[in-house]
Design a protein around this motif. Structure first.
Motif, PDB file in Angstrom:
ATOM      1  N   ILE A 157       0.838  -1.203   0.000  1.00  0.00           N
ATOM      2  CA  ILE A 157       0.000   0.000   0.000  1.00  0.00           C
ATOM      3  C   ILE A 157       0.872   1.252   0.000  1.00  0.00           C
ATOM      4  O   ILE A 157       0.550   2.242  -0.671  1.00  0.00           O
ATOM      5  N   ALA A 158       1.985   1.220   0.731  1.00  0.00           N
ATOM      6  CA  ALA A 158       2.893   2.372   0.728  1.00  0.00           C
ATOM      7  C   ALA A 158       3.430   2.633  -0.671  1.00  0.00           C
ATOM      8  O   ALA A 158       3.529   3.792  -1.113  1.00  0.00           O
TER       9      ALA A 158
ATOM     10  N   LEU B 227       6.567  13.443   0.974  1.00  0.00           N
ATOM     11  CA  LEU B 227       6.808  13.384   2.413  1.00  0.00           C
ATOM     12  C   LEU B 227       5.951  14.426   3.136  1.00  0.00           C
ATOM     13  O   LEU B 227       5.927  15.600   2.754  1.00  0.00           O
ATOM     14  N   GLY B 228       5.270  13.954   4.170  1.00  0.00           N
ATOM     15  CA  GLY B 228       4.464  14.856   4.988  1.00  0.00           C
ATOM     16  C   GLY B 228       3.048  15.068   4.510  1.00  0.00           C
ATOM     17  O   GLY B 228       2.247  15.699   5.212  1.00  0.00           O
ATOM     18  N   ASP B 229       2.692  14.560   3.333  1.00  0.00           N
ATOM     19  CA  ASP B 229       1.340  14.760   2.816  1.00  0.00           C
ATOM     20  C   ASP B 229       0.310  14.015   3.671  1.00  0.00           C
ATOM     21  O   ASP B 229       0.557  12.894   4.135  1.00  0.00           O
ATOM     22  N   PRO B 230      -0.889  14.621   3.857  1.00  0.00           N
ATOM     23  CA  PRO B 230      -1.952  13.921   4.581  1.00  0.00           C
ATOM     24  C   PRO B 230      -2.643  12.892   3.698  1.00  0.00           C
ATOM     25  O   PRO B 230      -2.814  13.101   2.492  1.00  0.00           O
ATOM     26  N   VAL B 231      -3.047  11.791   4.303  1.00  0.00           N
ATOM     27  CA  VAL B 231      -3.837  10.761   3.630  1.00  0.00           C
ATOM     28  C   VAL B 231      -4.999  10.406   4.543  1.00  0.00           C
ATOM     29  O   VAL B 231      -4.795  10.058   5.706  1.00  0.00           O
TER      30      VAL B 231
ATOM     31  N   LEU C 151       2.314   5.762   7.099  1.00  0.00           N
ATOM     32  CA  LEU C 151       3.575   6.134   7.738  1.00  0.00           C
ATOM     33  C   LEU C 151       4.770   5.609   6.946  1.00  0.00           C
ATOM     34  O   LEU C 151       5.775   6.314   6.775  1.00  0.00           O
ATOM     35  N   ARG C 152       4.672   4.388   6.446  1.00  0.00           N
ATOM     36  CA  ARG C 152       5.790   3.809   5.699  1.00  0.00           C
ATOM     37  C   ARG C 152       5.947   4.434   4.323  1.00  0.00           C
ATOM     38  O   ARG C 152       7.000   4.320   3.697  1.00  0.00           O
ATOM     39  N   ALA C 153       4.910   5.129   3.860  1.00  0.00           N
ATOM     40  CA  ALA C 153       5.014   5.863   2.597  1.00  0.00           C
ATOM     41  C   ALA C 153       5.565   7.266   2.805  1.00  0.00           C
ATOM     42  O   ALA C 153       5.814   7.978   1.828  1.00  0.00           O
ATOM     43  N   GLY C 154       5.712   7.666   4.072  1.00  0.00           N
ATOM     44  CA  GLY C 154       6.228   9.002   4.369  1.00  0.00           C
ATOM     45  C   GLY C 154       5.143  10.035   4.593  1.00  0.00           C
ATOM     46  O   GLY C 154       5.437  11.223   4.735  1.00  0.00           O
ATOM     47  N   GLY C 155       3.867   9.605   4.612  1.00  0.00           N
ATOM     48  CA  GLY C 155       2.773  10.547   4.818  1.00  0.00           C
ATOM     49  C   GLY C 155       2.344  10.593   6.271  1.00  0.00           C
ATOM     50  O   GLY C 155       2.954   9.988   7.147  1.00  0.00           O
TER      51      GLY C 155
ATOM     52  N   ALA D 271      10.118   5.293   3.667  1.00  0.00           N
ATOM     53  CA  ALA D 271      10.284   6.740   3.769  1.00  0.00           C
ATOM     54  C   ALA D 271       9.931   7.194   5.179  1.00  0.00           C
ATOM     55  O   ALA D 271       9.108   6.585   5.858  1.00  0.00           O
ATOM     56  N   ARG D 272      10.579   8.275   5.599  1.00  0.00           N
ATOM     57  CA  ARG D 272      10.317   8.811   6.929  1.00  0.00           C
ATOM     58  C   ARG D 272       9.829  10.248   6.795  1.00  0.00           C
ATOM     59  O   ARG D 272      10.611  11.158   6.581  1.00  0.00           O
ATOM     60  N   GLY D 273       8.518  10.407   6.917  1.00  0.00           N
ATOM     61  CA  GLY D 273       7.948  11.734   6.837  1.00  0.00           C
ATOM     62  C   GLY D 273       8.058  12.458   8.165  1.00  0.00           C
ATOM     63  O   GLY D 273       8.290  11.848   9.213  1.00  0.00           O
ATOM     64  N   PRO D 274       7.872  13.766   8.168  1.00  0.00           N
ATOM     65  CA  PRO D 274       8.046  14.540   9.402  1.00  0.00           C
ATOM     66  C   PRO D 274       6.923  14.337  10.409  1.00  0.00           C
ATOM     67  O   PRO D 274       7.146  14.494  11.617  1.00  0.00           O
ATOM     68  N   ASP D 275       5.719  14.007   9.935  1.00  0.00           N
ATOM     69  CA  ASP D 275       4.563  13.933  10.827  1.00  0.00           C
ATOM     70  C   ASP D 275       3.934  12.547  10.799  1.00  0.00           C
ATOM     71  O   ASP D 275       4.058  11.817   9.814  1.00  0.00           O
ATOM     72  N   ALA D 276       3.241  12.216  11.899  1.00  0.00           N
ATOM     73  CA  ALA D 276       2.602  10.902  12.017  1.00  0.00           C
ATOM     74  C   ALA D 276       1.114  10.955  11.693  1.00  0.00           C
ATOM     75  O   ALA D 276       0.613  10.133  10.921  1.00  0.00           O
ATOM     76  N   TYR D 277       0.380  11.892  12.283  1.00  0.00           N
ATOM     77  CA  TYR D 277      -1.067  11.901  12.097  1.00  0.00           C
ATOM     78  C   TYR D 277      -1.638  13.274  12.409  1.00  0.00           C
ATOM     79  O   TYR D 277      -0.970  14.129  13.022  1.00  0.00           O
ATOM     80  N   THR D 278      -2.898  13.472  12.008  1.00  0.00           N
ATOM     81  CA  THR D 278      -3.671  14.656  12.369  1.00  0.00           C
ATOM     82  C   THR D 278      -5.023  14.211  12.922  1.00  0.00           C
ATOM     83  O   THR D 278      -5.729  13.430  12.288  1.00  0.00           O
TER      84      THR D 278
END
Length: 483
Positions: free
Chosen positions: A51-52, A62-66, A84-88, A146-153
């Motif tokens: 899925i990532a 990186l950092g985009d919301p999903v 998270l593993r996709a960097g989002g 990938a390691r994005g800056p944020d985890a969730y909103t």
């Protein structure tokens, strides 16, 4: 005054640093189980990689919301980890929530991509649903995710009722999770997840469990389905459970103690923990540890914790404890200025790696004091204080006195606002037997100033709650006002 500092604490830089050691191709260790089936850590690794890869193929940066639109399910856990593993960063939408709330979250998310659980129709709009391929077939090569800056909103309603986004960095989630691994003495072997994916207590259960190689147990897509909780407890013998106090109180009254005896730890959070609940817990589960956690969403789920003792069941209030490792709590005057003197009530300010904004201390709007034992005690929210008859009243104090009555299983206070200048307090109670309001009033008069004793008493089958399981104070106030 500075209530306490949780002490120096080293933590990983990203939440994936805690998860990746367990997500290994071919691992047969059980990871997630729900009514539809189960997944091993190896299967979880392969599915989240696929899925990532699909998300990155759809242009995720990186950092985009999903948006993750799902029920409380194993599929939801897969989707969250895949983002998270996709960097989002994931934005959860619980399919069981009211449709207008779902639509509002979509609109406020800023997301362009949606992961929707099969059978859950996404909300129409300018976002694109990513089609998830079958679970069979070869997974993408095991490259470093990938390691994005944020985890969730998450979106919180706050005191105004308006949705407010809270975006938590991946480093803050790593800290919060590692602090759990450091603080709690017993590793999570099996965690009963009874929180909506749109409620941040789910974050505690999901990441605490998977960061320790434990098994995440999802009894039902409805967190309050206590029949399913009891059945899952019998079948899977979980070691850990987290619930809001009011729901845990109902579980204790309805479950056979033998069904819960395998629990090594129960955590209550999200509401005030009444002493009566502590007393009931130790009467039913004397060998199971009980913890009372406190923390705003803006500080990554938890900021303080208290391991309850049987004596807390006879005390006026249950402490929210001391700061978790790495966090500092300061009590300040309501104006946000100077620290309050020892023993005085002040507003909670929180500092540490869990503060989502990363820009210094977070002003919580909650009130607390520090007792002679050095533990924090909660006194409600600053905006829930009333001044009646010249006396400053806190709703939390009245409600704890209500639930301290032996016939009351749950209680809360609403405010009639027909005349804003003369707010009238109305007590709403849940009981297993007829309520003697005279005796209840006498009980309160012995514990509260007379002006703090509610003028009316209403018996309900259950207290109104928000979709996340917390008490719905707006609904109480409307009932108190006759609306």
């Amino acid at each position: 005054m500075t209530a306490a500092t949780g002490g120096a604490f080293a933590h990983p830089g990203h939440i994936l640093d805690l998860l990746e050691p367990w997500l290994r191709p071919g691992s047969a260790a059980p990871a997630v189980v729900d009514p539809a089936g189960s997944l091993t850590y190896g299967e979880l690794d392969g599915m989240t990689r696929r899925i990532a890869a699909d998300l990155r193929g759809q242009g995720l940066s990186l950092g985009d919301p999903v948006i993750v639109h799902a029920r409380l399910s194993g599929w939801a856990v897969v989707a969250l980890l895949a983002v998270l593993r996709a960097g989002g960063r994931y934005v959860p939408v619980d399919a069981a929530f009211p449709i207008e709330r779902q639509r509002r979250t979509y609109q406020l998310s800023g997301a362009k991509l949606v992961l929707a659980e099969p059978g859950v129709p996404p909300i129409p709009g300018p976002w694109r649903t990513v089609e998830v391929g079958p679970a069979t077939g070869a997974a993408p090569p095991p490259d470093r995710p990938a390691r994005g800056p944020d985890a969730y909103t998450y979106f919180t309603s706050g005191t105004t009722g308006q949705a407010k986004p809270v975006t938590v960095p991946a480093a803050a989630l790593a800290y919060s999770t590692a602090a759990r691994l450091a603080y709690y003495p017993d590793p999570v072997e099996g965690f009963l997840l009874c929180s909506s994916i749109a409620f941040d207590s789910s974050v505690a259960g999901i990441f605490w469990t998977l960061a320790g190689g434990g098994r995440l147990i999802i009894p039902s897509d409805r967190p309050a389905n206590l029949l399913a909780v009891r059945r899952a407890a019998v079948r899977h013998r979980p070691s850990h459970l987290l619930m809001v106090p009011s729901l845990y109180g109902v579980l204790l009254r309805s479950a056979d103690p033998a069904h819960l005896a395998g629990l090594t730890a129960v955590v209550v959070a999200g509401e005030v923990c009444p002493p009566a609940l502590v007393a009931r817990h130790f009467a039913v589960l004397p060998d199971t540890a009980l913890y009372n956690e406190y923390g705003p969403t803006e500080c990554t789920v938890w900021s303080t914790v208290h391991r309850c003792a049987p004596a807390d069941g006879q005390a006026p209030t249950v402490p929210i404890g001391a700061p978790i490792p790495g966090t500092t709590v300061t009590l300040r005057t309501p104006q946000g200025g100077t620290a309050v003197p020892p023993g005085a009530i002040g507003e909670i300010w929180i500092d540490g790696p869990g503060v989502a904004s990363g820009s210094g201390p977070y002003r919580s709007g909650d009130l607390a004091s520090v007792g002679p034992d050095g533990l924090l005690r909660f006194h409600g929210r600053a905006d829930e204080q009333l001044k009646l008859g010249g006396v400053r009243i806190e709703l939390a104090e009245i409600e704890q006195a209500l639930t301290g009555h032996p016939d009351i299983t749950a209680g809360a206070v609403g405010r009639s606002v027909a005349d804003p200048a003369r707010a009238q307090l109305v007590a709403f109670v849940v009981a297993d037997q007829p309520v003697d309001t005279r005796a209840l009033r006498a009980h309160l008069l012995a514990r509260l100033p007379a002006v703090a004793v509610p003028a009316r008493y209403v018996v309900l089958d259950r207290l109104p709650t928000q979709p996340n399981g917390k008490l719905d104070r707006g609904a109480l106030n409307r009932l108190a006002s006759g609306h």
